[in-house]
Design a protein around this motif. Sequence first.
Motif, short mmCIF file in Angstrom:
data_model
loop_
_atom_site.label_atom_id
_atom_site.label_comp_id
_atom_site.label_asym_id
_atom_site.label_seq_id
_atom_site.Cartn_x
_atom_site.Cartn_y
_atom_site.Cartn_z
N CYS A 248 2.77 4.16 5.55
CA CYS A 248 3.22 5.19 6.18
C CYS A 248 4.62 5.37 6.45
N VAL A 249 5.26 6.16 5.51
CA VAL A 249 7.06 6.25 5.87
C VAL A 249 6.60 8.40 6.15
N PHE A 250 7.37 7.64 7.55
CA PHE A 250 7.81 9.09 7.99
C PHE A 250 9.42 9.09 8.00
N VAL A 251 9.77 10.25 7.64
CA VAL A 251 11.14 10.74 7.30
C VAL A 251 11.76 11.42 8.44
N ASN A 252 12.97 11.57 9.61
CA ASN A 252 13.26 11.90 9.85
C ASN A 252 14.70 12.68 9.21
N ASN A 253 14.14 13.88 8.91
CA ASN A 253 15.53 14.95 8.12
C ASN A 253 16.45 15.44 8.71
N VAL A 276 3.80 1.52 9.83
CA VAL A 276 4.26 3.18 9.57
C VAL A 276 5.83 2.58 9.65
N ASP A 277 6.54 3.34 8.08
CA ASP A 277 7.94 3.06 8.02
C ASP A 277 8.70 4.28 8.20
N ALA A 278 9.53 4.16 9.89
CA ALA A 278 10.15 5.43 9.82
C ALA A 278 11.53 4.92 9.46
N VAL A 279 12.32 6.15 8.72
CA VAL A 279 12.95 6.16 8.31
C VAL A 279 14.28 7.63 8.34
N VAL A 309 14.57 10.29 -0.51
CA VAL A 309 14.60 9.49 0.21
C VAL A 309 13.26 8.02 0.25
N PHE A 310 12.36 9.50 -0.17
CA PHE A 310 10.71 9.00 0.06
C PHE A 310 10.99 7.61 -1.82
N ASP A 311 11.31 8.30 -2.34
CA ASP A 311 11.16 7.33 -3.59
C ASP A 311 12.05 6.49 -3.59
#
Length: 519
Positions: A248-253, A276-279, A309-311
């Motif tokens: 699960c990719v969780f992005v802080n935008n 979770v993969d937090a970025v 970012v997700f890519d």
Amino acid sequence: MDHPALQSIVVLDFGSQYTQLIARRIREQNVFSVVLPCTASLTEIQGYNPAGLILSGGPCSVYDADAPPTDPQILSLGLPVLGICYGLQFMTHTLGGTVRAASKREYGHAEVSVIEPSVLFEGMPRSLSVWMSHGDEAEVLPEGFRLIAKSPSAVAGIENASKRMWAVQFHPEVHHTRFGTDLLKNFVFRICQAQPNWTPQRFIDATVASVRQTVGEHGRAICAISGGVDSSVAATLVARAIGDRLTCVFVNNGVLRKNEYEKVQENLRNKLHLNVDAVDATDRFLSKLAGVTEPERKRKIIGNEFIEVFDAEARRVERQSGAVDWLVQGTLYPDVIESVSVRGPSQTIKSHHNVGGLPDKMKLKLIEPLKDLFKDEVRRIGRDLAMPDEMLQRQPFPGPGLAVRILGEVTPERIRLLQDADDIVVAEIKRAGLYNEIWQSFAVLLPVMSVGVMGDQRTYAYTCAIRAVNSEDGMTADWVPLPYEVLKTISSRIVNEIKGINRVVYDITSKPPGTIEWE
Ligand code: XMP
């Protein structure tokens, strides 16, 4: 997701704004219901193992040249049929009766009298307060039909019990119709004899088994997760099937709410046990947003950057663990219902940010475990998956986050101001016990500076707007009259605790003509 063994009630959509409500009301009775366009083929309809058929309302007249081209054979499938509004007129017209333009359009509340006993009205009073919305009416009933209910000016209910056909001119699915749910229950249970076996647990078991089979022993999946109820429930279901093979990719935008990046990670990892993969891509997003004030530009930048970012993250996961073939999305049923386009494509008001743009670019196959569900059903499933209330009841939050609530340029200082103001609004609404009753409540930072006074000091600072709306689906909304006491506390806390905001205003615009978000 296929449910071949499950019986259903098929709702044929003739374009009414209430069609989805019919399916929802039936599913509330734990009976599966699906909405198909009124042009669906007989094979398609039968593929859903129907116990009965409901014909929805719609804006056309049966005599319109562009009336939807529905196969009249749907009335010869041997299934019980309930026509609603246009559905009644379609049935009347198709079976040899006549329909005419009513002398007076009935719109709104109406009193209907049940004049003959009928299983459709069993257990209901003989006088009903209902919701009407029609310009045409049945004039001559088809052979074999009898009048069972009437309004002061029109036919309100008809029946041909031996053919198992019923129809009403009013809308039992809208809550303004008293006893409307009883009428639908009579149709579903007494007439169609449907079984109430559409339960959260059944859905969970079937979904987990089907995802396991689809993805196989070694397949990998990835999903973009926001901490909202849809993506979290979708991910939890898939994780039950394939465990850590889902990332699960969780992005802080950079435009999340106060402490959200940390809180969401904690919930996903510790409460839902997700991989979770937090970025933290804050800098990247904010540098692209610098100097941008145009709302659509902001949305586009955030959407595109998110995909980048997700890519990159997906590639990293692949390098680390092996090929990823599947993308999990929390798409809901209302997004996929193919409604007949009787009004033409609706205009794009705002370009919504979601992860819909991902698969094309990434060549991933889609898993959409929620695509048969309405929002309230997703919450029910989430509850059965032991999701904490805090996540289940979270109000919707837009993909472009606070960026569409900061009018003008998005800067780190403005983000901080809005995060603090928003935090106060949410805290006070929760304290007043109103959070779960309101669709959305939040603060908006306006680029308007005004003069104020604090102690003996003159201030010159920003204005913050409070917005609270109620809505069924975000398409229309009413502003909520928050109690003055709550507004007073919010206002006083914001101007006292946040240096940089010295004025608070309350947004009393409904949608339409306003939109819920300000950009
Ligand atoms: P509007 O502002 O169009 O919003 O009246 C309707 C609902 O949609 C939410 N919203 C979004 N949700 N991505 C989302 O996932 C978006 O880009 C987006 N823009 C608005 C909004 O919060 C409201 O619930």
